[in-house]
Design an enzyme around this catalytic site. Structure first.
Site, PDB file in Angstrom:
ATOM      1  N   GLN A 232      20.914  45.271  50.868  1.00 47.51           N
ATOM      2  CA  GLN A 232      20.651  46.531  50.693  1.00 47.51           C
ATOM      3  C   GLN A 232      20.863  46.241  49.256  1.00 47.51           C
ATOM      4  O   GLN A 232      20.994  47.801  48.505  1.00 47.51           O
ATOM      5  CB  GLN A 232      20.891  47.523  50.908  1.00 47.51           C
ATOM      6  CG  GLN A 232      20.909  47.798  52.859  1.00 47.51           C
ATOM      7  CD  GLN A 232      21.888  48.655  53.412  1.00 47.51           C
ATOM      8  OE1 GLN A 232      21.858  50.242  53.634  1.00 47.51           O
ATOM      9  NE2 GLN A 232      22.681  48.435  53.956  1.00 47.51           N
TER      10      GLN A 232
ATOM     11  N   HIS B  28      16.125  46.906  49.415  1.00 42.81           N
ATOM     12  CA  HIS B  28      15.925  48.002  48.475  1.00 42.81           C
ATOM     13  C   HIS B  28      16.067  48.027  46.973  1.00 42.81           C
ATOM     14  O   HIS B  28      16.352  48.443  46.070  1.00 42.81           O
ATOM     15  CB  HIS B  28      17.498  48.898  48.317  1.00 42.81           C
ATOM     16  CG  HIS B  28      17.341  49.173  49.394  1.00 42.81           C
ATOM     17  ND1 HIS B  28      19.392  49.818  50.512  1.00 42.81           N
ATOM     18  CD2 HIS B  28      16.436  49.673  50.362  1.00 42.81           C
ATOM     19  CE1 HIS B  28      19.126  50.268  51.226  1.00 42.81           C
ATOM     20  NE2 HIS B  28      17.795  50.102  51.360  1.00 42.81           N
TER      21      HIS B  28
ATOM     22  N   CYS C 275       5.290  51.322  29.239  1.00 44.13           N
ATOM     23  CA  CYS C 275       4.542  49.784  29.688  1.00 44.13           C
ATOM     24  C   CYS C 275       3.811  49.251  28.398  1.00 44.13           C
ATOM     25  O   CYS C 275       2.965  49.639  28.596  1.00 44.13           O
ATOM     26  CB  CYS C 275       4.285  49.980  30.667  1.00 44.13           C
ATOM     27  SG  CYS C 275       2.916  48.927  31.345  1.00 44.13           S
TER      28      CYS C 275
HETATM   29  P1  OAD Z   1      28.189  52.388  51.060  1.00 45.42           P
HETATM   30  O1  OAD Z   1      28.949  52.548  50.667  1.00 45.42           O
HETATM   31  O2  OAD Z   1      27.210  53.670  51.664  1.00 45.42           O
HETATM   32  O3  OAD Z   1      28.527  51.533  53.007  1.00 45.42           O
HETATM   33  C1  OAD Z   1      29.692  50.490  52.157  1.00 45.42           C
HETATM   34  C2  OAD Z   1      30.601  50.502  52.981  1.00 45.42           C
HETATM   35  O4  OAD Z   1      31.381  48.509  52.722  1.00 45.42           O
HETATM   36  C3  OAD Z   1      31.335  51.417  53.556  1.00 45.42           C
HETATM   37  O5  OAD Z   1      31.549  51.009  55.633  1.00 45.42           O
HETATM   38  C4  OAD Z   1      32.889  50.507  53.485  1.00 45.42           C
HETATM   39  O6  OAD Z   1      34.156  50.258  54.547  1.00 45.42           O
HETATM   40  C5  OAD Z   1      32.460  49.300  53.220  1.00 45.42           C
HETATM   41  N1  OAD Z   1      33.540  48.096  52.489  1.00 45.42           N
HETATM   42  C6  OAD Z   1      33.897  48.269  51.313  1.00 45.42           C
HETATM   43  N2  OAD Z   1      34.569  47.839  50.822  1.00 45.42           N
HETATM   44  C7  OAD Z   1      34.305  46.362  51.646  1.00 45.42           C
HETATM   45  C8  OAD Z   1      34.846  45.349  52.021  1.00 45.42           C
HETATM   46  N3  OAD Z   1      36.002  44.769  50.498  1.00 45.42           N
HETATM   47  N4  OAD Z   1      34.641  44.444  52.641  1.00 45.42           N
HETATM   48  C9  OAD Z   1      33.457  44.921  53.350  1.00 45.42           C
HETATM   49  N5  OAD Z   1      33.543  46.409  53.703  1.00 45.42           N
HETATM   50  C10 OAD Z   1      33.944  47.440  52.753  1.00 45.42           C
HETATM   51  O7  OAD Z   1      26.849  51.471  50.983  1.00 45.42           O
HETATM   52  P2  OAD Z   1      25.649  51.104  51.549  1.00 45.42           P
HETATM   53  O8  OAD Z   1      25.599  50.875  53.313  1.00 45.42           O
HETATM   54  O9  OAD Z   1      25.527  48.870  50.865  1.00 45.42           O
HETATM   55  O10 OAD Z   1      20.491  52.939  48.510  1.00 45.42           O
HETATM   56  O11 OAD Z   1      24.374  51.713  51.592  1.00 45.42           O
HETATM   57  C11 OAD Z   1      23.583  51.642  51.644  1.00 45.42           C
HETATM   58  C12 OAD Z   1      22.507  51.869  50.906  1.00 45.42           C
HETATM   59  O12 OAD Z   1      22.870  53.640  49.489  1.00 45.42           O
HETATM   60  C13 OAD Z   1      23.083  51.065  49.386  1.00 45.42           C
HETATM   61  O13 OAD Z   1      22.281  50.113  48.995  1.00 45.42           O
HETATM   62  C14 OAD Z   1      21.567  52.118  47.758  1.00 45.42           C
HETATM   63  C15 OAD Z   1      22.693  53.739  48.736  1.00 45.42           C
HETATM   64  O14 OAD Z   1      22.577  54.802  48.286  1.00 45.42           O
HETATM   65  C16 OAD Z   1      20.090  52.439  47.569  1.00 45.42           C
HETATM   66  O15 OAD Z   1      20.336  52.586  46.578  1.00 45.42           O
HETATM   67  C17 OAD Z   1      18.276  53.038  47.604  1.00 45.42           C
END
Ligand code: OAD
Length: 242
Positions: free
Chosen positions: A100, A120, A149
Site C-alpha cells: 500500500q 495505492h 499538464c
Molecule cells: P497505518 O499507519 O494505518 O498502519 C501502520 C501499521 O504499521 C500499524 O499497524 C503499526 O502498528 C505498524 N507498525 C509501525 N511501525 C512498525 C514497524 N517498525 N514494524 C512493523 N509494524 C509497524 O498504515 P497502512 O496500514 O499502510 O492510503 O495504511 C493504509 C493506507 O492508509 C495507506 O496506504 C494510505 C493511508 O491513508 C493512501 O494513501 C491511499
C-alpha cells in the site's frame, strides 16, 4: 520476538511454493517515513486531515496546499533509505510483493518494479488530473510545485490513489490473483483498516493461505492470523526470510 514462533513461521515460508508479501506503512517506519495512524509515532493522519490533502475535493479546494505537502513528503522519502526489511524482501527471489506504500523504498532495495504491485500508486510519478493520459516521472529530491499538464493544460497531480478514488484495475486484478494463489501471505506493518486493500487478506485466508502477520501491535487483521509476530519489521523480516 518469540523465537519458536519465528522458527515456525520461517519454516512455513521456506516450504511454501508461493509466498506473497502485503505491506503497509510500518514496513517503511524504520526508514524514518511516518506511518498514518500510529498516535505514538505521530502518524500522518493524526496531524493532518486526509480529506484536505489526499482527496479529489481537497485538491479542487486548494491544489497548492496539496502539491506543496506532497513535495515535502517526496523530499523526505528521497532522503530515506531502505531498511533491513525492504532489503530482505528484495533479496528473496520468487516472491511477489503487494504494497500500500507509495514510496519507492522496495524498488530501491532491489525489488523488480514489474513484480511489485503498488495498490495505492506511487509518489514517483505525476499524472494529469483531467485524465488526458499525460504522465511524468518525478525526481523525488527535486519535486515539482503546482504546474499545468503540458498536453492539455489540466492540473498535474501525484499518481497516488486518494480517498474516494478507485484503485487501478490492473493493480487490483493482479493483487487479487496473487492473494488467491499464494500459500503464505506475509502481512507486514499495516493497520488493515483501509478498504478495499485490507479485503485482500480475507480473500487470501478464504482461499486457504496461511496468514503470517508482522506488526509492532495488534491490527485489524489480527483475527485472520495463523501466526502473529510482534516487533519491528526491520528486525523480524530478515530472520524470517533467512
Ligand atoms: P497505518 O499507519 O494505518 O498502519 C501502520 C501499521 O504499521 C500499524 O499497524 C503499526 O502498528 C505498524 N507498525 C509501525 N511501525 C512498525 C514497524 N517498525 N514494524 C512493523 N509494524 C509497524 O498504515 P497502512 O496500514 O499502510 O492510503 O495504511 C493504509 C493506507 O492508509 C495507506 O496506504 C494510505 C493511508 O491513508 C493512501 O494513501 C491511499
Amino acid at each position: 520476538m518469540n523465537s519458536s514462533e519465528l522458527r515456525t513461521a520461517s519454516d512455513l515460508i521456506s516450504k511454501a511454493s508461493r509466498v506473497v508479501s502485503f505491506s503497509g506503512a510500518g514496513l517503511s517506519a524504520e526508514s524514518g517515513v511516518a506511518t498514518f495512524r500510529d498516535a505514538n509515532t505521530q502518524g500522518v493522519w493524526t496531524k493532518f486531515d486526509p480529506m484536505k490533502l489526499a482527496s479529489p475535493q481537497g485538491f479542487q479546494d486548494d491544489p497548492k496546499l496539496v502539491i506543496d505537502w506532497y513535495a515535502d513528503r517526496r523530499r523526505y522519502v528521497a532522503q530515506a533509505q531502505p531498511n533491513a526489511a525492504h532489503v530482505a524482501l528484495a533479496s528473496r527471489g520468487e516472491m511477489q510483493h503487494i504494497t500500500q506504500n507509495v514510496d519507492d523504498l522496495l524498488i530501491r532495495a532491489g525489488v523488480d518494479p514489474d513484480i511489485l504491485i503498488q495498490l495505492h500508486g506511487t509518489i514517483a510519478s505525476d499524472h494529469c488530473h483531467d485524465l488526458c493520459g499525460y504522465e511524468e516521472a518525478i525526481n523525488l529530491s527535486d519535486p515539482p510545485s503546482l504546474h499545468a499538464c503540458p498536453r492539455c493544460g489540466g492540473s498535474m497531480r501525484p499518481s497516488v490513489v486518494w480517498f474516494g478514488e478507485s484503485l487501478l484495475p490492473e493493480a487490483w486484478n493482479k493483487a487479487e490473483q496473487a492473494c488467491i494463489e499464494c500459500d503464505v501471505l506475509l502481512v507486514i506493518g499495516t493497520s488493515a483498516e483501509v478498504y478495499p486493500a485490507a479485503g485482500l487478506l480475507d480473500l487470501s485466508k478464504s482461499n486457504g493461505a496461511t496468514i503470517i502477520i508482522v506488526n509492532t501491535e495488534s491490527s485489524g487483521a489480527s483475527h485472520l492470523a495463523d501466526l502473529e509476530l510482534t516487533g519491528n519489521a526491520g528486525e523480524i523480516i530478515p530472520h524470517l526470510l533467512r
